[in-house]
Motif scaffolding. Structure first.
Motif, PDB file in Angstrom:
ATOM      1  N   UNK A 143       0.737  -1.193   0.083  1.00  0.00           N
ATOM      2  CA  UNK A 143      -0.138  -0.136   0.111  1.00  0.00           C
ATOM      3  C   UNK A 143       0.808   1.239  -0.026  1.00  0.00           C
ATOM      4  N   UNK A 144       2.029   1.214   0.845  1.00  0.00           N
ATOM      5  CA  UNK A 144       2.980   2.336   0.944  1.00  0.00           C
ATOM      6  C   UNK A 144       3.480   2.414  -0.603  1.00  0.00           C
ATOM      7  N   UNK A 145       3.865   1.277  -1.135  1.00  0.00           N
ATOM      8  CA  UNK A 145       4.409   1.266  -2.535  1.00  0.00           C
ATOM      9  C   UNK A 145       3.529   2.012  -3.493  1.00  0.00           C
ATOM     10  N   UNK A 146       2.053   1.634  -3.377  1.00  0.00           N
ATOM     11  CA  UNK A 146       1.271   2.328  -4.335  1.00  0.00           C
ATOM     12  C   UNK A 146       1.162   4.002  -4.077  1.00  0.00           C
ATOM     13  N   UNK A 147       1.810   4.403  -3.014  1.00  0.00           N
ATOM     14  CA  UNK A 147       1.738   5.782  -2.938  1.00  0.00           C
ATOM     15  C   UNK A 147       0.946   6.494  -1.897  1.00  0.00           C
ATOM     16  N   UNK A 148       0.135   5.603  -1.077  1.00  0.00           N
ATOM     17  CA  UNK A 148      -0.543   5.927   0.037  1.00  0.00           C
ATOM     18  C   UNK A 148       0.260   6.351   1.347  1.00  0.00           C
ATOM     19  N   UNK A 149      -0.248   7.183   2.035  1.00  0.00           N
ATOM     20  CA  UNK A 149       0.271   7.412   3.525  1.00  0.00           C
ATOM     21  C   UNK A 149      -0.652   6.474   4.436  1.00  0.00           C
ATOM     22  N   UNK A 150       0.260   5.908   5.164  1.00  0.00           N
ATOM     23  CA  UNK A 150      -0.431   4.855   6.099  1.00  0.00           C
ATOM     24  C   UNK A 150      -0.762   5.551   7.452  1.00  0.00           C
ATOM     25  N   UNK A 151      -2.048   5.588   7.686  1.00  0.00           N
ATOM     26  CA  UNK A 151      -2.742   6.214   8.878  1.00  0.00           C
ATOM     27  C   UNK A 151      -3.059   5.009   9.895  1.00  0.00           C
ATOM     28  N   UNK A 152      -2.287   4.643  10.760  1.00  0.00           N
ATOM     29  CA  UNK A 152      -2.459   3.645  11.669  1.00  0.00           C
ATOM     30  C   UNK A 152      -3.268   3.967  12.781  1.00  0.00           C
ATOM     31  N   UNK A 153      -4.433   3.255  13.014  1.00  0.00           N
ATOM     32  CA  UNK A 153      -5.133   3.448  14.455  1.00  0.00           C
ATOM     33  C   UNK A 153      -4.946   2.438  15.436  1.00  0.00           C
ATOM     34  N   UNK A 154      -4.609   3.084  16.838  1.00  0.00           N
ATOM     35  CA  UNK A 154      -4.270   2.131  17.875  1.00  0.00           C
ATOM     36  C   UNK A 154      -4.795   2.678  19.174  1.00  0.00           C
ATOM     37  N   UNK A 155      -5.169   1.891  20.033  1.00  0.00           N
ATOM     38  CA  UNK A 155      -5.734   2.366  21.253  1.00  0.00           C
ATOM     39  C   UNK A 155      -4.631   2.743  22.192  1.00  0.00           C
ATOM     40  N   UNK A 156      -3.422   2.222  21.949  1.00  0.00           N
ATOM     41  CA  UNK A 156      -2.166   2.291  22.734  1.00  0.00           C
ATOM     42  C   UNK A 156      -1.322   3.459  22.337  1.00  0.00           C
ATOM     43  N   UNK A 157      -0.450   3.805  23.145  1.00  0.00           N
ATOM     44  CA  UNK A 157       0.264   5.167  22.782  1.00  0.00           C
ATOM     45  C   UNK A 157       1.432   4.786  21.812  1.00  0.00           C
ATOM     46  N   UNK A 158       1.330   5.028  20.556  1.00  0.00           N
ATOM     47  CA  UNK A 158       2.353   4.680  19.680  1.00  0.00           C
ATOM     48  C   UNK A 158       3.249   5.967  19.319  1.00  0.00           C
ATOM     49  N   UNK A 159       4.347   5.888  19.172  1.00  0.00           N
ATOM     50  CA  UNK A 159       5.098   7.298  18.892  1.00  0.00           C
ATOM     51  C   UNK A 159       4.680   8.293  17.940  1.00  0.00           C
ATOM     52  N   UNK A 160       4.358   9.526  18.356  1.00  0.00           N
ATOM     53  CA  UNK A 160       3.811  10.461  17.627  1.00  0.00           C
ATOM     54  C   UNK A 160       2.097  10.229  17.542  1.00  0.00           C
ATOM     55  N   UNK A 161       1.584   9.512  18.351  1.00  0.00           N
ATOM     56  CA  UNK A 161      -0.037   9.330  18.132  1.00  0.00           C
ATOM     57  C   UNK A 161      -0.645  10.639  18.356  1.00  0.00           C
ATOM     58  N   UNK A 162      -1.765  10.867  17.733  1.00  0.00           N
ATOM     59  CA  UNK A 162      -2.441  12.181  17.922  1.00  0.00           C
ATOM     60  C   UNK A 162      -4.088  11.819  17.856  1.00  0.00           C
ATOM     61  N   UNK A 163      -4.783  12.601  18.352  1.00  0.00           N
ATOM     62  CA  UNK A 163      -6.203  12.563  18.308  1.00  0.00           C
ATOM     63  C   UNK A 163      -6.766  12.424  16.926  1.00  0.00           C
ATOM     64  N   UNK A 164      -7.652  11.568  16.456  1.00  0.00           N
ATOM     65  CA  UNK A 164      -8.051  11.342  15.199  1.00  0.00           C
ATOM     66  C   UNK A 164      -8.463  12.650  14.383  1.00  0.00           C
TER      67      UNK A 164
END
Length: 229
Positions: A143-164
């Protein structure tokens, strides 16, 4: 290369969306769905109860030809929803329904995700499956190779996480939701982690509910961007 559609309403939805219906099977007293040149077969008493997937089956089921898309066939300016190893068919059906309603140009399934044409997925999508392209069997790196930015959803505090609601969800993005128990794969670097704040005792939201909230936030931001142009 075929799948089952159960019930006249969903069969009619598929026909209206120009899906190819190969055949229809009627229980005694059942009525075929018109609008297609499919073969029609009458079943004897008790047969539908043995071949249908529901406890109280519909009087008509159909066999339809599968239709899948590819990442390269999708619109350049669209956004997609990615189900990463989602295992519950009811959840995937709801994700399809929400993605189609919010204007996503496709729903993409990574390997190990439940099949899009599982009978329960078909039913729980409420016809959305027939109106939003599905891409199967890809990896997040594809998906990244096809030119899309990956916006990942998580209930845990991943590095750089912000409110949706504070994330930039414009442009060529892929909203990724993960497995019900394990979340999404961490094998690929995500471009942006987002989270949905919640205040109860639960650790996380149901994956389909989380996908619904984020999908409509994407739709809201894109509508605002269009109105401001």
């Amino acid at each position: 290369n075929a799948f089952i559609i159960e019930g006249a309403t969903l069969i009619a939805e598929a026909i209206a969306a120009d899906w190819r219906i190969e055949s229809q099977f009627l229980a005694p007293g059942g009525i075929r769905v018109f609008g297609t040149e499919s073969d029609v077969y009458q079943l004897a008493d008790g047969v539908m109860e043995r071949v249908a997937t529901t406890t109280t089956p519909q009087p008509v089921i159909a066999i339809a030809e599968r239709r899948v898309a590819t990442l390269t066939s999708l619109p350049e300016d669209g956004w997609i929803v990615v189900a990463d190893r989602v295992s519950d068919p009811g959840n995937l059906g709801t994700i399809l329904r929400s993605a189609e309603a919010a204007g996503a140009c496709a729903v993409v399934l990574t390997n190990e995700t439940v099949e899009a044409f599982n009978p329960k997925v078909v039913r729980s999508s409420a016809g959305a499956l027939f109106h939003v392209p599905v891409v199967e069997g890809v990896e997040l790196s594809d998906i990244q190779d096809a030119g899309y930015r990956l916006v990942g959803t998580s209930s845990h505090d991943q590095p750089g996480t912000i409110e949706y609601t504070k994330a930039d969800l414009s442009g060529r993005i892929s909203v990724v939701v993960g497995n019900e128990a394990r979340g999404m794969s961490l094998d690929v670097a995500v471009d942006q982690w987002i989270t949905i704040p919640h205040f109860g005792r639960g650790e996380s939201l149901n994956v389909a509910m989380a996908a619904t909230l984020v999908c409509f936030e994407v739709a809201k931001q894109r509508a605002a961007n269009r109105s401001g142009e």
